[in-house]
Design an enzyme around this catalytic site. Structure first.
Site, PDB file in Angstrom:
ATOM      1  N   ASN A   1      -4.645   5.764  -3.313  1.00  0.00           N
ATOM      2  CA  ASN A   1      -5.624   6.462  -4.151  1.00  0.00           C
ATOM      3  C   ASN A   1      -6.673   7.199  -3.322  1.00  0.00           C
ATOM      4  OD1 ASN A   1      -4.205   5.410  -6.349  1.00  0.00           O
ATOM      5  ND2 ASN A   1      -5.445   3.559  -6.379  1.00  0.00           N
TER       6      ASN A   1
ATOM      7  N   GLY B   1      11.100  -5.739   3.028  1.00  0.00           N
ATOM      8  CA  GLY B   1      12.306  -6.242   3.674  1.00  0.00           C
ATOM      9  C   GLY B   1      12.961  -5.252   4.614  1.00  0.00           C
TER      10      GLY B   1
END
Length: 617
Positions: free
Chosen positions: A494, A545
């Site tokens: 943001n 991951g």
């Protein structure tokens, strides 16, 4: 004049021209010899060096154009890309671009209409951000030097503040005519809801829950278009590094340390997510959102990633459905089925992979994923707590049942905040290889955070992620509700600016906290985030991951930085030591109280915060 005289005159003229020619030739030869002595370069190289020398006196590159466009992130959702063009030696040149990651607040089990509304809001926000970049920010930042990061970030902050005030004014005008109607219509609904709760549950129990469980803080509103601020700031930082002919991580480190050129840098430890326990699925376990692996200090990053990949493969084998699980002989044989058929055995397809690049599984209890991880490591001859460590992202704020006033850690199993602390203490005592807990409690349960810090602060890192989502608010709001903890997960999202990260991580360093740079769920393929973590000196980096391109790209960038620092002998070993918590109570609601600074003489030598040192690469 006689013919003989004219011939003599012509002969003298020719002799003078010949003498002048050879005199000039000798001068050129001498000049060339002198140049070769002073600058032993070929003519093309010499003139190139000469051009480079005089280019130092030319006008510094300035921003001439910003370009914003809508692109797709790693999960196919719209997000913002910002390109920076600069005027370099009177020519317009594209310098770099960055893609922002979009932080989604939509719960995993949200209703379809909620998801649809959030997608529309996201699309509107990206469109507005593109408009801001191409119009207002493009005009505002033109002719500024990209190396003036703090000046540019200040202007971006003022622009954002102006937009926030405009939004508040519009909301105020819209809400005033409806205020009376809203208050009148909401009151009966609240009474009716309360009555339904009391009818379903004993009234006394609800009353106790309301007295003992602090209500959740409202979700922080995000200004439509705020991505433009973070995107522009990060793109300009990247442009500044490019103009300065230095890696971005070094450029960030120099900004943080006032242009002092350090001699060494540490790499953040990767928190590699291996398991997602489907906390919103019908499976029983709800508490664990992520199980992560952290390699030990004695391994290089490359060695650690290789071991984690081995563990991931073994975990995939263990998670195969029972009907498809290969026999131990086949699994242990190098030839296996391929030897019998004469063909190479095809690799197993990656099934049930989360959007953050990890394996998905359902579990019946809290110990099950930990024992599964232990089994996988044992099968590879690895010992948890020595060859690899674990971290758990509990995301407890997603589990609170406000009717019960307790956390639902398993389907139908509830625990109070005090009982949660006792559970974590038993868990760490039983599984001492767990060295980090992320969001073990809601940020509102401040007393329980104090209790768990005193009980476990010297055994594992207690980290808050939920409370540190909005960096700009953390930086300016001295009453922000941050619990006592070892450190915080910071995300670049943001309206976050590069200078915000630099200032906040400097504050955290001064308070002896650890900083974790965290990757949002809606990750982009841009690897700039990794340079930020290295340049800021983060202790950990949380990237998800080792599957999905947008995740693996960042691990590859981290490996490249390790190789570059090692080659230049500027890589310093990090440590995983814990800093004990002070036992005395501290005043609340202060950012400086996230972790009280220990006494100087009680700090281990390796934990004293040396100045970050790096030389130019």
């Amino acid at each position: 004049m006689e013919p003989g005289g004219r011939r003599l005159q012509e002969q003298r003229r020719l002799q003078e021209e010949a003498a002048e020619y050879y005199r000039g030739l000798r001068v050129e030869q001498r000049l060339e010899e002198a140049l070769n002595t002073l600058f032993p370069l070929r003519p093309a190289d010499f003139y190139g060096e000469l051009a480079n020398y005089f280019s130092k006196f030319s006008k510094a590159p300035v921003i001439c154009k910003l370009v914003g466009r809508k692109v797709l992130d790693g999960v196919g959702q719209p997000t913002l890309e910002v390109e920076v063009y600069c005027t370099v030696q009177n020519y317009e040149k594209r310098i770099c671009s960055t893609i922002m990651s979009f932080h989604s607040q939509t719960p995993e089990n949200a209703l379809p209409e909620t998801v649809e509304a959030d997608e529309k809001e996201r699309n509107d926000s990206v469109n507005t951000a593109v408009e801001w970049v191409n119009e207002s920010l493009n005009t505002m930042l033109r002719d500024l030097k990209p190396i003036d990061q703090y000046k540019i970030d200040k202007m971006l902050g003022e622009y954002f503040t102006k937009k926030v005030e405009e939004k508040k004014e519009i909301q105020k005008q819209e809400e005033e005519p409806e205020a009376t109607h809203v208050l009148t219509s909401c009151a009966p609904s609240a009474t009716s809801l309360s009555g339904k709760k009391k009818a379903a549950k004993p009234g006394k129990k609800v009353a106790v829950a309301e007295r003992t469980i602090p209500p959740a803080e409202p979700v922080e509103s995000v200004l439509c278009g705020s991505l433009a601020i973070g995107g522009a700031s990060l793109a300009i930082a990247k442009a500044g590094a490019t103009i300065s002919h230095s890696p971005l991580y070094l450029h960030i480190a120099l900004l943080k340390h006032d242009q002092d050129s350090p001699k060494e840098m540490t790499l953040p430890f990767p928190m590699v997510t291996l398991l997602n326990c489907e906390k919103t699925s019908p499976a029983k376990l709800k508490l664990v959102k992520e199980v992560m692996l952290i390699p030990p200090v004695q391994l290089s990053l490359k060695q650690g990633i290789e071991k984690i990949l081995d563990i991931q493969k073994e975990m995939m084998r263990l998670l195969e459905p029972s009907g498809k699980e290969p026999s131990p002989q086949l699994a242990d044989s190098k030839k296996g089925k391929a030897h019998n058929t004469g063909k190479k055995a095809p690799p197993r397809a990656l099934k049930r992979i989360s959007h953050i690049g990890c394996l998905i599984t359902g579990c019946d209890n809290l110990e099950q994923p930990l024992l599964l991880m232990q089994t996988a490591c044992n099968n590879l001859g690895l010992e948890l707590g020595k060859d690899m460590y674990l971290a758990i992202n509990c995301a407890a704020h997603e589990l609170m049942d406000y009717v019960e006033g307790k956390y639902e850690i398993l389907t139908g199993t509830f625990k109070s905040p005090d009982e949660m602390v006792d559970m974590y203490v038993r868990l760490i005592n039983e599984f001492p290889f767990i060295i980090a807990l992320i969001d073990p409690l809601r940020k509102e349960d401040r007393q329980q955070w104090d209790n768990i810090s005193c009980a476990l602060g010297s055994k594992c890192y207690l980290i808050t992620e939920e409370a540190a989502t909005y960096i700009s608010k953390l930086k300016i709001d001295q009453n922000i509700n941050i619990p006592k903890c070892s450190g915080v997960v910071l995300k670049y999202i943001n309206q976050t600016k590069v200078s915000d990260l630099i200032e906040l991580t400097g504050l955290l360093d001064g308070q002896r906290h650890i900083t974790i740079l965290g990757s949002p769920d809606g990750e982009s393929p841009d690897d700039t985030f990794v340079d930020l973590a290295v340049g800021l000196g983060a202790r950990f980096i949380k990237l998800g991951g080792l599957s999905r391109g947008e995740r693996v790209t960042k691990y590859n960038r981290l490996l490249a930085i390790e190789e570059e620092l090692a080659k230049n002998r500027t890589l310093r070993k990090a440590n995983l030591e814990f800093i004990p918590f002070a036992e005395e109570s501290q005043p609340e609601n202060q950012l400086s109280d996230v972790l009280p600074p220990p006494k100087q003489d009680s700090l281990p030598l390796q934990l004293s915060q040396p100045a970050l040192r790096v030389h130019s690469l």
